[in-house]
Design a protein around this motif. Structure first.
Motif, PDB file in Angstrom:
ATOM      1  N   SER A  31     -15.793  -1.024   6.267  1.00  0.00           N
ATOM      2  CA  SER A  31     -16.237   0.364   6.366  1.00  0.00           C
ATOM      3  C   SER A  31     -16.337   0.766   7.829  1.00  0.00           C
ATOM      4  CB  SER A  31     -17.597   0.522   5.689  1.00  0.00           C
ATOM      5  OG  SER A  31     -18.242   1.681   6.163  1.00  0.00           O
ATOM      6  N   SER A  32     -15.920   1.986   8.107  1.00  0.00           N
ATOM      7  CA  SER A  32     -15.978   2.458   9.496  1.00  0.00           C
ATOM      8  C   SER A  32     -17.332   3.098   9.790  1.00  0.00           C
ATOM      9  CB  SER A  32     -14.858   3.465   9.752  1.00  0.00           C
ATOM     10  OG  SER A  32     -15.023   4.597   8.924  1.00  0.00           O
ATOM     11  N   GLY A  49     -11.905  -4.295   2.684  1.00  0.00           N
ATOM     12  CA  GLY A  49     -13.314  -4.023   2.446  1.00  0.00           C
ATOM     13  C   GLY A  49     -14.125  -3.725   3.680  1.00  0.00           C
ATOM     14  N   LEU A  92      -8.208  -0.363   6.011  1.00  0.00           N
ATOM     15  CA  LEU A  92      -9.617  -0.774   6.026  1.00  0.00           C
ATOM     16  C   LEU A  92     -10.109  -1.078   4.616  1.00  0.00           C
ATOM     17  CD1 LEU A  92      -9.625   0.058   8.978  1.00  0.00           C
ATOM     18  CD2 LEU A  92     -11.713   1.376   8.570  1.00  0.00           C
ATOM     19  N   GLU A  93      -9.753  -0.186   3.714  1.00  0.00           N
ATOM     20  CA  GLU A  93     -10.176  -0.334   2.323  1.00  0.00           C
ATOM     21  C   GLU A  93      -9.687  -1.653   1.729  1.00  0.00           C
ATOM     22  OE1 GLU A  93      -9.030   2.773  -0.612  1.00  0.00           O
ATOM     23  OE2 GLU A  93     -10.415   3.994   0.592  1.00  0.00           O
ATOM     24  N   ALA A  94      -8.458  -2.014   2.073  1.00  0.00           N
ATOM     25  CA  ALA A  94      -7.830  -3.198   1.475  1.00  0.00           C
ATOM     26  C   ALA A  94      -8.568  -4.486   1.820  1.00  0.00           C
ATOM     27  CB  ALA A  94      -6.372  -3.294   1.922  1.00  0.00           C
ATOM     28  N   ARG A 134      -7.109   4.387   6.794  1.00  0.00           N
ATOM     29  CA  ARG A 134      -8.161   4.231   5.798  1.00  0.00           C
ATOM     30  C   ARG A 134      -7.765   3.206   4.727  1.00  0.00           C
ATOM     31  NH1 ARG A 134      -8.587   9.279   3.214  1.00  0.00           N
ATOM     32  NH2 ARG A 134      -8.352  10.099   5.320  1.00  0.00           N
ATOM     33  N   ALA A 135      -6.502   3.258   4.317  1.00  0.00           N
ATOM     34  CA  ALA A 135      -6.025   2.340   3.282  1.00  0.00           C
ATOM     35  C   ALA A 135      -6.091   0.888   3.761  1.00  0.00           C
ATOM     36  CB  ALA A 135      -4.601   2.702   2.875  1.00  0.00           C
ATOM     37  N   LEU A 158       0.848  -1.197   0.000  1.00  0.00           N
ATOM     38  CA  LEU A 158       0.000   0.000   0.000  1.00  0.00           C
ATOM     39  C   LEU A 158       0.880   1.244   0.000  1.00  0.00           C
ATOM     40  CD1 LEU A 158      -2.611  -1.075   2.741  1.00  0.00           C
ATOM     41  CD2 LEU A 158      -2.923  -1.114   0.251  1.00  0.00           C
ATOM     42  N   GLN A 212      -3.170   6.059   6.233  1.00  0.00           N
ATOM     43  CA  GLN A 212      -2.760   4.658   6.376  1.00  0.00           C
ATOM     44  C   GLN A 212      -3.897   3.825   6.951  1.00  0.00           C
ATOM     45  OE1 GLN A 212       0.665   5.287   8.826  1.00  0.00           O
ATOM     46  NE2 GLN A 212       2.047   5.617   7.095  1.00  0.00           N
TER      47      GLN A 212
END
Length: 159
Positions: A155-156, A153, A149-151, A146-147, A120, A144
């Motif tokens: 969601s916060s 899938g 979590l995104e990786a 957010r990245a 990332l 970092q």
DNA sequence: GCCAACGTTGGC
DNA sequence: GCCAACGTTGGC
């Protein structure tokens, strides 16, 4: 008012993994015996979020998100002569080591491996992925966090 | 289990 | 205060 700060906490899942945190609900993060890591613990505030990292595991990586539910206070194990974390140089008046309490927030659907974290772009500068760094508590940027979590899938939105 | 990297300890 | 020895971390 400042916003939430982000951190990463390492733990060996054979000793205490994310599933254990979910089981116990709240856990004192004791046993940190490195000054830099301790100073990061002391900088934490209630509401801060932490990536829960499994070290010495297969795969090593981020297993979930935890929340700081109590700010730094003296680590009880430093006073326990029967503990491996006992420190004779500590006293009640001048405790050397601190701990925070953390609670589970969100288990990742799968472990985000260190190799994936390394890939990332946001993480390029993190001590986590730099050679030879062994810090067990380290700051993470919002980007970092957010990245990560995104990786996987996640969601916060729910928290 | 190996071993590189790094922090800490302790002799001087 | 230097620095070698030692212990620990943690990926592989």
């Amino acid at each position: 008012m400042r916003g939430v700060q982000y951190w990463l906490l390492k733990s060996e899942p054979d000793v205490f993994g994310y599933a254990d945190l979910e089981r116990v609900g709240v856990e004192p993060w004791n046993g940190v015996r490195n000054y830099q890591a301790r100073n990061f613990l002391r900088a934490m505030e209630v509401g801060d979020l932490a990536l829960f990292y499994h070290s010495n595991a297969t795969p090593a990586g981020v297993a979930g998100v935890a929340r700081v539910v109590r700010a730094a206070y003296p680590d009880d194990l430093q006073f326990d002569s029967g503990s491996a974390y006992f420190d004779a140089r500590s006293s009640a008046l001048e405790p050397r080591w601190s701990m925070v309490d953390v609670a589970p927030v969100q288990a990742f659907p799968r472990v985000l491996s260190l190799a994936e974290v390394r890939a990332l772009p946001a993480w390029a500068e993190s001590p986590l992925v730099q050679r030879g760094t062994r810090l067990s508590v380290l700051p993470v940027t919002a980007l970092q966090f957010r990245a990560a979590l995104e990786a996987v899938g996640v969601s916060s939105g729910a928290w």
